[in-house]
Write an enzyme that holds these catalytic residues in place. Structure first.
Site, PDB file in Angstrom:
ATOM      1  N   GLU A  85       0.799  -1.238   0.000  1.00 29.19           N
ATOM      2  CA  GLU A  85       0.000   0.000   0.000  1.00 29.19           C
ATOM      3  C   GLU A  85       0.826   1.280   0.000  1.00 29.19           C
ATOM      4  O   GLU A  85       0.593   2.192   0.792  1.00 29.19           O
ATOM      5  CB  GLU A  85      -0.955  -0.009   1.211  1.00 29.19           C
ATOM      6  CG  GLU A  85      -1.865  -1.228   1.234  1.00 29.19           C
ATOM      7  CD  GLU A  85      -2.819  -1.240   2.435  1.00 29.19           C
ATOM      8  OE1 GLU A  85      -2.720  -0.368   3.311  1.00 29.19           O
ATOM      9  OE2 GLU A  85      -3.671  -2.139   2.477  1.00 29.19           O
ATOM     10  N   ASN A 114       2.168  -5.232  -3.083  1.00 27.27           N
ATOM     11  CA  ASN A 114       0.769  -5.578  -2.772  1.00 27.27           C
ATOM     12  C   ASN A 114      -0.044  -4.308  -2.521  1.00 27.27           C
ATOM     13  O   ASN A 114       0.409  -3.408  -1.812  1.00 27.27           O
ATOM     14  CB  ASN A 114       0.790  -6.451  -1.495  1.00 27.27           C
ATOM     15  CG  ASN A 114      -0.502  -7.172  -1.204  1.00 27.27           C
ATOM     16  OD1 ASN A 114      -1.033  -7.878  -2.071  1.00 27.27           O
ATOM     17  ND2 ASN A 114      -1.019  -7.021   0.014  1.00 27.27           N
ATOM     18  N   HIS A 132     -10.162  -6.504  -1.906  1.00 24.70           N
ATOM     19  CA  HIS A 132     -11.243  -6.272  -0.929  1.00 24.70           C
ATOM     20  C   HIS A 132     -12.364  -5.605  -1.727  1.00 24.70           C
ATOM     21  O   HIS A 132     -12.331  -4.398  -1.993  1.00 24.70           O
ATOM     22  CB  HIS A 132     -10.758  -5.385   0.214  1.00 24.70           C
ATOM     23  CG  HIS A 132      -9.662  -6.019   1.013  1.00 24.70           C
ATOM     24  ND1 HIS A 132      -9.890  -7.134   1.799  1.00 24.70           N
ATOM     25  CD2 HIS A 132      -8.348  -5.746   1.123  1.00 24.70           C
ATOM     26  CE1 HIS A 132      -8.738  -7.500   2.368  1.00 24.70           C
ATOM     27  NE2 HIS A 132      -7.791  -6.680   1.979  1.00 24.70           N
ATOM     28  N   ASP A 186     -11.959 -10.664  -0.355  1.00 26.39           N
ATOM     29  CA  ASP A 186     -13.241 -10.762   0.354  1.00 26.39           C
ATOM     30  C   ASP A 186     -14.228  -9.870  -0.379  1.00 26.39           C
ATOM     31  O   ASP A 186     -13.827  -8.979  -1.131  1.00 26.39           O
ATOM     32  CB  ASP A 186     -13.147 -10.444   1.860  1.00 26.39           C
ATOM     33  CG  ASP A 186     -12.485  -9.123   2.187  1.00 26.39           C
ATOM     34  OD1 ASP A 186     -12.547  -8.183   1.375  1.00 26.39           O
ATOM     35  OD2 ASP A 186     -11.908  -9.025   3.296  1.00 26.39           O
ATOM     36  N   GLU A 226      -5.896 -11.048  -0.964  1.00 23.40           N
ATOM     37  CA  GLU A 226      -6.715 -10.790   0.235  1.00 23.40           C
ATOM     38  C   GLU A 226      -8.200 -10.748  -0.115  1.00 23.40           C
ATOM     39  O   GLU A 226      -8.940  -9.896   0.389  1.00 23.40           O
ATOM     40  CB  GLU A 226      -6.303  -9.454   0.893  1.00 23.40           C
ATOM     41  CG  GLU A 226      -4.823  -9.356   1.199  1.00 23.40           C
ATOM     42  CD  GLU A 226      -4.426  -8.076   1.961  1.00 23.40           C
ATOM     43  OE1 GLU A 226      -5.318  -7.368   2.474  1.00 23.40           O
ATOM     44  OE2 GLU A 226      -3.221  -7.797   2.039  1.00 23.40           O
TER      45      GLU A 226
HETATM   46  C1  XIL Z   1      -6.105  -6.348   8.608  1.00 24.02           C
HETATM   47  C2  XIL Z   1      -6.370  -7.534   9.524  1.00 24.02           C
HETATM   48  O1  XIL Z   1      -7.247  -8.422   8.883  1.00 24.02           O
HETATM   49  C3  XIL Z   1      -6.969  -7.063  10.828  1.00 24.02           C
HETATM   50  O2  XIL Z   1      -7.061  -8.141  11.754  1.00 24.02           O
HETATM   51  C4  XIL Z   1      -6.118  -5.942  11.438  1.00 24.02           C
HETATM   52  O3  XIL Z   1      -6.757  -5.451  12.576  1.00 24.02           O
HETATM   53  C5  XIL Z   1      -5.886  -4.837  10.429  1.00 24.02           C
HETATM   54  O4  XIL Z   1      -5.316  -5.376   9.240  1.00 24.02           O
HETATM   55  N1  XIL Z   1      -4.930  -4.737   3.883  1.00 24.02           N
HETATM   56  C6  XIL Z   1      -3.882  -5.492   4.346  1.00 24.02           C
HETATM   57  C7  XIL Z   1      -4.060  -6.341   5.551  1.00 24.02           C
HETATM   58  O5  XIL Z   1      -2.822  -5.535   3.707  1.00 24.02           O
HETATM   59  O6  XIL Z   1      -2.893  -6.453   6.304  1.00 24.02           O
HETATM   60  C8  XIL Z   1      -5.185  -5.844   6.439  1.00 24.02           C
HETATM   61  O7  XIL Z   1      -5.395  -6.812   7.466  1.00 24.02           O
HETATM   62  C9  XIL Z   1      -6.436  -5.621   5.618  1.00 24.02           C
HETATM   63  C10 XIL Z   1      -6.199  -4.580   4.547  1.00 24.02           C
END
Ligand code: XIL
Length: 323
Positions: free
Chosen positions: A136, A177, A213, A243, A241
């Site tokens: 990020e 990422n 996400h 979802d 990641e």
């Molecule tokens: C999130 C975790 O899922 C949570 O448990 C934590 O509180 C915050 O981070 N992008 C990312 C991840 O790269 O590391 C994040 O994970 C979600 C967004």
């Protein structure tokens, strides 16, 4: 019926024959829960520690490292024949205050960065197959994000991190990422420009992680185009990641729309010659980061709170079986 599907360890097996390694983020916080531990190892072929490798967890005081929680996840992965993805070496969140408020000079920061990467990547060399080296780094506008790293070291911190990671493990695949790069926009373009430049200059980067996400109206054809331009420059991609959040309580219609996105994203990865990995960020609605961050939204994973497969799970299996 559905129980029988789950009992066969469907996702990881269908994934193996479909050419995609299917993984899940997992947390030591829940490994003690019998159903969690059982489903994780049965359904997934790869594990990403959800928080255990972030700086505040793994490097809580300067120069002292805490590997116990990740070691426990790696031991679990060993027992279940799973690969491990490393997340993440450089980020602007979940950093300890000794780092962010330490008042370090650029030379000190550079040494801290090099040391952290050498120690953490070195500890898991030969075990972690993919690393999110930098996470990020860009704003939505495409500008470089202002962080402890960019402020102290300038944009060169990114090259530096990748070189340090490669020095510590010559084999692991090294990823940049980010989120909101799954469709066209200034951030997706900024990341592509950076990665292209790194490749031209010989900086050791192997892949780009699309966090994914997403929401249930995501147009997956846009993802296909984003993946394709990386293929054209010889860079791998992964869904790191995934979802798909919906308003809660979820309706039948939103579950179906969500399932379509899970299926389409997996199909996009499967079709792309440069994608062989898809990781979901939580596999049960019982334990997902979404409701705590996106108010009114949730139910974002393929299994419900009782570990029962949702239409999203079936859509993933179908996407892997389609000929
Ligand atoms: C999130 C975790 O899922 C949570 O448990 C934590 O509180 C915050 O981070 N992008 C990312 C991840 O790269 O590391 C994040 O994970 C979600 C967004």
């Amino acid at each position: 019926m559905l129980v029988a599907v789950l009992a066969s360890g469907c996702l990881r097996h269908v994934g193996a024959s479909g050419g995609v390694t299917i993984g899940a983020a997992a947390s030591t916080a829940y490994l003690g829960e019998a159903r969690y531990a059982e489903v994780l190892g049965r359904e997934f072929a790869m594990l990403t520690p959800e928080n255990e490798l972030k700086w505040d967890a793994v490097h809580p005081t300067q120069g002292s490292y805490r590997f116990g929680p990740t070691d426990a996840l790696v031991a679990y992965a060993d027992q279940h024949g799973m690969q491990v993805r490393g997340h993440t070496l450089v980020w602007h969140q979940q950093n300890p205050s000794w780092l962010t408020a330490g008042g370090f000079t650029p030379a000190e920061l550079a040494a801290i960065l090099d040391d952290h990467i050498a120690v953490v990547v070195g500890h898991y060399a030969d075990r972690i197959v993919q690393w999110d080296v930098v996470n990020e780094a860009f704003e939505e506008s495409g500008a470089l994000r202002s962080t402890v790293w960019s402020n102290g070291l300038g944009p060169g911190y990114i090259d530096r991190a990748f070189r340090a990671a490669r020095a510590a493990d010559g084999e692991a695949e090294l990823f940049y990422n980010d989120f909101n790069i799954e469709r066209a926009g200034p951030k997706a373009d900024a990341v592509f420009a950076m990665v292209s430049s790194m490749r031209r200059r010989g900086v050791p980067i192997d892949g780009v992680g699309f966090q994914a996400h997403l929401t249930a109206d995501f147009p997956a054809n846009e993802l296909v185009a984003q993946m394709a331009r990386y293929e054209a420059i010889g860079v791998d991609v992964a869904i790191t990641e995934l979802d798909v959040r919906v308003p809660v309580p979820a309706s039948d219609a939103s579950r179906q729309a969500q399932a379509k996105v899970f299926g389409d994203v997996l199909a996009a990865c499967r079709r792309a010659a440069n994608c062989d990995t898809l990781v979901v960020w939580g596999f049960t609605d019982r334990h997902s980061w979404v409701p705590s961050v996106f108010s009114g939204l949730g139910a974002a994973t393929p299994l419900d709170e009782e570990y029962r497969p949702k239409p999203a799970y079936d859509a993933m299996v179908a996407a892997l079986q389609r000929t």
